[in-house]
Each structure stands twice: as structure tokens, then as C-alpha cells.
Design a protein around this motif. Structure first.
Motif, mmCIF file in Angstrom:
data_model
loop_
_atom_site.group_PDB
_atom_site.id
_atom_site.type_symbol
_atom_site.label_atom_id
_atom_site.label_comp_id
_atom_site.label_asym_id
_atom_site.label_seq_id
_atom_site.Cartn_x
_atom_site.Cartn_y
_atom_site.Cartn_z
ATOM 1 N N LEU A 58 82.997 0.376 -1.397
ATOM 2 C CA LEU A 58 83.974 1.215 -0.720
ATOM 3 C C LEU A 58 84.559 2.180 -1.749
ATOM 4 C CD1 LEU A 58 85.643 1.610 1.984
ATOM 5 C CD2 LEU A 58 87.396 0.195 0.878
ATOM 6 N N LYS A 59 84.294 3.473 -1.576
ATOM 7 C CA LYS A 59 84.826 4.479 -2.491
ATOM 8 C C LYS A 59 86.190 4.945 -1.987
ATOM 9 C CE LYS A 59 80.360 6.187 -4.106
ATOM 10 N NZ LYS A 59 79.483 7.378 -4.293
ATOM 11 N N VAL A 60 87.185 4.804 -2.839
ATOM 12 C CA VAL A 60 88.569 5.090 -2.447
ATOM 13 C C VAL A 60 89.160 6.140 -3.383
ATOM 14 C CG1 VAL A 60 90.865 4.122 -2.061
ATOM 15 C CG2 VAL A 60 88.825 2.728 -1.620
ATOM 16 N N VAL B 264 93.842 -3.675 -2.078
ATOM 17 C CA VAL B 264 92.570 -3.207 -1.521
ATOM 18 C C VAL B 264 91.408 -3.993 -2.111
ATOM 19 C CG1 VAL B 264 91.015 -1.230 -1.321
ATOM 20 C CG2 VAL B 264 93.474 -0.913 -1.034
ATOM 21 N N ARG B 265 91.462 -4.273 -3.392
ATOM 22 C CA ARG B 265 90.394 -5.052 -4.026
ATOM 23 C C ARG B 265 90.269 -6.442 -3.383
ATOM 24 N NH1 ARG B 265 91.613 -3.007 -9.878
ATOM 25 N NH2 ARG B 265 89.899 -1.531 -10.203
ATOM 26 N N ALA C 275 88.729 -6.149 0.160
ATOM 27 C CA ALA C 275 87.298 -5.875 0.108
ATOM 28 C C ALA C 275 86.525 -7.105 -0.360
ATOM 29 C CB ALA C 275 87.032 -4.695 -0.826
ATOM 30 N N ASP D 290 82.636 -4.389 -2.647
ATOM 31 C CA ASP D 290 83.276 -3.983 -3.890
ATOM 32 C C ASP D 290 83.997 -2.664 -3.661
ATOM 33 O OD1 ASP D 290 82.382 -6.192 -5.411
ATOM 34 O OD2 ASP D 290 80.428 -5.226 -5.681
ATOM 35 N N VAL D 291 84.840 -2.289 -4.610
ATOM 36 C CA VAL D 291 85.615 -1.053 -4.480
ATOM 37 C C VAL D 291 85.444 -0.205 -5.734
ATOM 38 C CG1 VAL D 291 87.864 -0.026 -3.995
ATOM 39 C CG2 VAL D 291 87.334 -2.303 -3.131
#
Length: 247
Positions: free
Chosen positions: A33-35, A61-62, A65, A71-72
Motif C-alpha cells: 500500500l503506497k501512502v 496504518v502499518r 496493513a 505492507d506499506v
């Protein structure tokens, strides 16, 4: 003919082996997941020596996920406007931290639970005659600075954007403080936690005063881009898991 059959059989066996290996690699891979975000200590902090990104919102968020098998990767451009644009365009899958607004639902799917709540506040110079925040009418006709693309609180945002005040837009917290300390504006408005952290780090906390009470509450959310990658499409188990996870 026999040689051809043997050759074909060998080819099929090799193909099956390759497919099996590919399946195992795919099964072991985890979607990323690109944030997009920006430094907002203590919510989002970037270590100057290593570039490691941490903070209250980041760790939430980590954990979400991780619990869902993903993964982030956090990406921090120089300005909030760019972080917002990256998520809107689908360059990143999501954005943190952001306020909820009906207008932004055109571009984002907001997580139902807030990552955290920031107490937005007004700040004045320590030598200001203003002692307390008495309500929006107190600000009518006054000169106020806020960060670009930052939402504070719905009623406050509507008021300051209705020509009721002399509104100044700046790119970051550092610029807000500079405008205040030089006397170019009478008030600055932003997250109390963010501004106080910045002021404490730069040693100017004694020259700035936070007005009470706070402007209001400001829940901060993880917002998923409507143009996010297919791994996080609305009908996937992964996305449903992320939306059900609590920060």
C-alpha cells in the motif's frame, strides 16, 4: 515420433515446474500500500539521517496493513499539496493524515475510523492583547494564516473562506510561524500538536501563545485514492479487511 513425444513431454514438465514456482512466489508476495504524507511531528516524523518515517498515524496504518497481510510504503513529497495530488492521481494508493470533507469523497474513500484527533487551535504572539478564543465573530476582519490545502474544522473553514477575514495561505508550518512572529498576521490556525512540536523544536515557544478553547475537533483519516491499484480494489478481501480494521 518418439523423440518428438519425449521432447514435448519434457517441455510440458518444465512449464509445469515454472508455473509452480511462479505460483509459490506469487503466494509469498505481499501487496504494498503506497501512502503519501508529509512530516507532521509527532503524527508523521521523518528521521533526517536515515529518512525513516514513523509517528502516531504512520504506526496505526502499518498495524492495520500488517493485520490484513499487506505492507506499506510511505512517500513524502516536499509539500502537502503534492501529497494530496499524488493520491488523487493514483500515484499513491492512499493519503495520511487528512480531514474528512464531502468534496474530497469525489477522489477518496475514507476509512470509517479516525486515526487520531488533532485539536486545531488559534495561536497569537505572546505579546498579543487577545487572551482567549471567543468565537468566530472575534476573527471578523482580522488577518489569519493557514497552511495550503489544510482543513481545520468545518464551521471555521467556511467562515474564513467567506471573505469574513483577511486570509493568508502559506505552504508549511514554518511559514505560518514566520508570518506570525514578524507581525504580518494576527492569528495562525493549525493542529495544536503539530504547531507546538514545531515551536518547541525551534525554541520560539515562549514567543507564541495558544488560545483556549480549541477551535474544535479534527479527526484525521486514512483516505484511499479512488484510483488506487487493483490489489486494493473495493471488492477485494484485502480492502474490506483494511476498512474493517481499527486504528
Amino acid at each position: 515420433m518418439t523423440r518428438k513425444l519425449l521432447g514435448t513431454a519434457a517441455l510440458l514438465i518444465a512449464l509445469l515446474v515454472l508455473l509452480t514456482v511462479a505460483d509459490e512466489v506469487f503466494a509469498d508476495s505481499r501487496p504494498i500500500l503506497k501512502v503519501s504524507t508529509i512530516p507532521l511531528p509527532p503524527i508523521v516524523t521523518i528521521a533526517p539521517d536515515t529518512g525513516h518515517i514513523s509517528g502516531l498515524a504512520v504506526e496505526s496504518v502499518r498495524q492495520m496493513a500488517q493485520a490484513c497481510g499487506a505492507d506499506v510504503e510511505f512517500i513524502a513529497p516536499p509539500a502537502w499539496s503534492r501529497a494530496l495530488a499524488m493520491a488523487r492521481e493514483g500515484t499513491t494508493d492512499a493519503l495520511i493524515p487528512t480531514n474528512f470533507s464531502q468534496e474530497r469523497t469525489e477522489f477518496f474513500d475514507f476509512h470509517p475510523h479516525a486515526l487520531l484527533d488533532l485539536g486545531p487551535a488559534l495561536m497569537v504572539r505572546a505579546d498579543s492583547a487577545v487572551q482567549d478564543f471567543l468565537g468566530l465573530e472575534q476573527l471578523r476582519g482580522r488577518r489569519i494564516a493557514i497552511q495550503q490545502n489544510i482543513l481545520i474544522e468545518p464551521k471555521f473553514d467556511a467562515f474564513i473562506r467567506s471573505d469574513a477575514v483577511d486570509l493568508i495561505i502559506r505552504g508549511n508550518a514554518k511559514s505560518l510561524v514566520a508570518e506570525l512572529l514578524t507581525g504580518r498576521v494576527e492569528f495562525i490556525a493549525d493542529s495544536k500538536a503539530v504547531l507546538e512540536h514545531y515551536l518547541g523544536e525551534t525554541g520560539v515557544l515562549k514567543r507564541v501563545r495558544t488560545l483556549e478553547p480549541p477551535i474544535g475537533s479534527a479527526p484525521q483519516y486514512l483516505a484511499f485514492s479512488k484510483k488506487r491499484s487493483l490489489a486494493f480494489a473495493a471488492d477485494t478481501k484485502l480492502f474490506k479487511c483494511l476498512m474493517a480494521a481499527k486504528p
